[in-house]
Design an enzyme around this catalytic site. Structure first.
Site, PDB file in Angstrom:
ATOM      1  N   GLU A 235      -0.487  10.336  10.486  1.00 54.46           N
ATOM      2  CA  GLU A 235      -1.809   9.738  10.269  1.00 54.46           C
ATOM      3  C   GLU A 235      -2.292   8.948  11.477  1.00 54.46           C
ATOM      4  O   GLU A 235      -3.469   8.582  11.545  1.00 54.46           O
ATOM      5  CB  GLU A 235      -1.789   8.856   9.014  1.00 54.46           C
ATOM      6  CG  GLU A 235      -1.153   7.488   9.169  1.00 54.46           C
ATOM      7  CD  GLU A 235       0.366   7.482   9.129  1.00 54.46           C
ATOM      8  OE1 GLU A 235       0.951   6.389   9.050  1.00 54.46           O
ATOM      9  OE2 GLU A 235       0.978   8.574   9.190  1.00 54.46           O
TER      10      GLU A 235
ATOM     11  N   HIS B  87       4.368   9.021  12.799  1.00 49.85           N
ATOM     12  CA  HIS B  87       3.226   8.834  11.905  1.00 49.85           C
ATOM     13  C   HIS B  87       2.180   9.926  12.133  1.00 49.85           C
ATOM     14  O   HIS B  87       1.398   9.836  13.080  1.00 49.85           O
ATOM     15  CB  HIS B  87       2.575   7.473  12.158  1.00 49.85           C
ATOM     16  CG  HIS B  87       3.375   6.309  11.694  1.00 49.85           C
ATOM     17  ND1 HIS B  87       3.267   5.800  10.415  1.00 49.85           N
ATOM     18  CD2 HIS B  87       4.308   5.559  12.326  1.00 49.85           C
ATOM     19  CE1 HIS B  87       4.086   4.772  10.282  1.00 49.85           C
ATOM     20  NE2 HIS B  87       4.737   4.609  11.426  1.00 49.85           N
TER      21      HIS B  87
ATOM     22  N   CYS C 213       7.891   7.967   8.238  1.00 54.57           N
ATOM     23  CA  CYS C 213       8.501   6.798   8.856  1.00 54.57           C
ATOM     24  C   CYS C 213       9.640   6.270   7.980  1.00 54.57           C
ATOM     25  O   CYS C 213      10.588   6.991   7.708  1.00 54.57           O
ATOM     26  CB  CYS C 213       7.457   5.735   9.182  1.00 54.57           C
ATOM     27  SG  CYS C 213       8.060   4.489  10.371  1.00 54.57           S
TER      28      CYS C 213
END
Length: 219
Positions: A202, A200, A90
């Site tokens: 994650e 992202h 990001c």
């Protein structure tokens, strides 16, 4: 997805903690795919790790101030000079470029790649939610992931033009992945030991886990 490695053989990954990233989410996602993860802003431990992950949320200029205060600019530069893997996520990807412009104010980035992070031109901003990407066929980062796989984005700024030109026959050109939200923008880059994603991993479920697995296996 690759099975988790034992602690003795797991790759050591430091999630660099400089106050501007979802470090706990990144830690959980990396641990899920078998990495031996540590969250720290310690210079020596970040230098010694097999892989360094640089997260980032918020404003470009604020992230750069935090990163510089924590000597993150030195960590990233020294690791890359030695061919040691670094991954940005990001705003952690955005600061790898030369500069960022937010609300008309320009801030200098780490300048690992030429280019400007600017406002994303779209009817709806921020770009928040799931989107597909256009990855190169030989991408290692997206290996095993289908073209219609979706990843989770949250951002209002992006790099719209890839400016680094590579004409050397001995140097591999970076692999650049694109996405579209109102306009095309850089969604990921693979450039030797330096990889990065605008989205992202994650927060991208099984797709993000596979992508992080690919990175861990490259260390």
């Amino acid at each position: 997805m690759s099975p988790k490695s034992s602690k003795s053989t797991a790759k050591k990954v430091v999630v660099f903690d400089y106050g501007f990233g979802n470090v706990r989410s990144a830690e959980r996602a990396l641990a899920r795919v078998g990495a031996d993860v540590e969250i720290t802003g310690d210079y020596d431990r970040a230098m010694a790790a097999d892989g360094l992950l640089v997260p980032g949320v918020g404003a470009f200029a604020a992230c750069m101030r935090g990163l510089t205060a924590a000597r993150g600019d030195w960590v990233v530069g020294r690791r890359l000079a030695g061919g040691r893997p670094v991954m940005g996520i990001c705003v952690g990807m955005q600061v790898l470029f030369s500069r960022g412009i937010e609300h008309g104010v320009q801030a200098e980035g780490l300048d690992e790649w030429p280019g400007t992070v600017g406002p994303l031109k779209a009817d709806v901003v921020p770009h928040m939610g799931w989107n597909t990407v256009e990855a190169p066929a030989d991408s290692r980062l997206f290996a095993g992931l289908d073209a219609d796989t979706r990843y989770y984005f949250v951002h209002s700024y992006a790099v719209r033009d890839w400016e680094l030109e590579t004409h050397s026959k001995t140097m591999r050109a970076p692999k650049v992945t694109w996405a579209t939200h109102g306009e095309r923008f850089v969604a990921a880059v693979e450039n030797g030991p330096l990889w990065a994603t605008q989205f992202h991993p994650e927060k991208s479920g099984d797709a993000g886990a596979q992508l992080l697995t690919n990175w861990i296996e490259s260390l």
